[in-house]
Design an enzyme around this catalytic site. Sequence first.
Site: not given
Ligand code: ADP
Ligand code: AMP
Length: 228
Positions: A25, A100, A139, A172, A183
């Site tokens: 995302k 969420r 990541r 992270r 998660r």
């Molecule tokens: P989210 O925001 O949904 O948690 P991220 O955009 O941070 O996901 O992506 C999670 C991990 O997967 C990152 O390390 C990113 O570089 C990688 N990634 C994102 N999209 C793809 C894809 N389509 N194919 C492979 N790896 C991806």
């Molecule tokens: P994310 O970066 O979206 O993976 O979010 C990291 C963490 O932030 C999550 O695991 C939650 O602990 C908190 N968080 C982010 N967005 C929300 C939301 N909309 N509602 C509740 N917790 C959130």
Amino acid sequence: MAPDNRVPERLDRAVIFLGPPGAGKGTQAKELAKAYRVPHLSTGDMFREHVSQGTPLGQQVKPIMARGDLVPDSLVLKMVRERIERPDCSHGFVFDGFPRTVAQAQYLSVLLRQNGYRPALVIYFAIDPALVFRRITGRRMCKVGGEIYNIYDRSPKVEGRCDNDGGELEQRADDREEVVGPRLQAYEKQTEPLVSYYRRLGRLHEVDAAQDVESVKQRMFEIVRNSR
Ligand code: ADP
Ligand code: AMP
């Protein structure tokens, strides 16, 4: 024929990116927000900023995030309301990681209506949870600009350094293996119900998030272009 990558000039609406952690995302939300010159509102990034600055909110949410739980709705909603009422959101914005819970989604629809927005467009990143483990644990994020990498298949040119600004890449705290399970459980229990919630409202558009970054990006732009 080359794909049509042109985007209409203005977004003028809220777009929601829904899907499990690691679905991609953030990677795509940054692209969409850049193309339309609107804010990318990642509630996770906002909370991480509070944690790194040690604000009262940051101190409150730090242990919750470290466990992989969701932050209580009341704290999330206050932060989101204040953010979308700022002037830079007036031509639309991209939500990444919000809403969420069903309660967050219900509050958001009221907030959008009150602020004169159309109902949100929801893009659902569908992916088998088994596939996201590698994406999450691999990541790495740039400490300076927040650019997202992956040590397995989206690695930077120089190990540990951002291609854009040379910033240090870090993992992270909640991307460690032991937090991934909680998660994903929080997602399945509290967030996945939003898929049928938005589907029933006719707002849900699905992307196959298991595809490579470029294919997901094409599909995302196609959805936004065709849902004016
Ligand atoms: P989210 O925001 O949904 O948690 P991220 O955009 O941070 O996901 O992506 C999670 C991990 O997967 C990152 O390390 C990113 O570089 C990688 N990634 C994102 N999209 C793809 C894809 N389509 N194919 C492979 N790896 C991806
Ligand atoms: P994310 O970066 O979206 O993976 O979010 C990291 C963490 O932030 C999550 O695991 C939650 O602990 C908190 N968080 C982010 N967005 C929300 C939301 N909309 N509602 C509740 N917790 C959130």
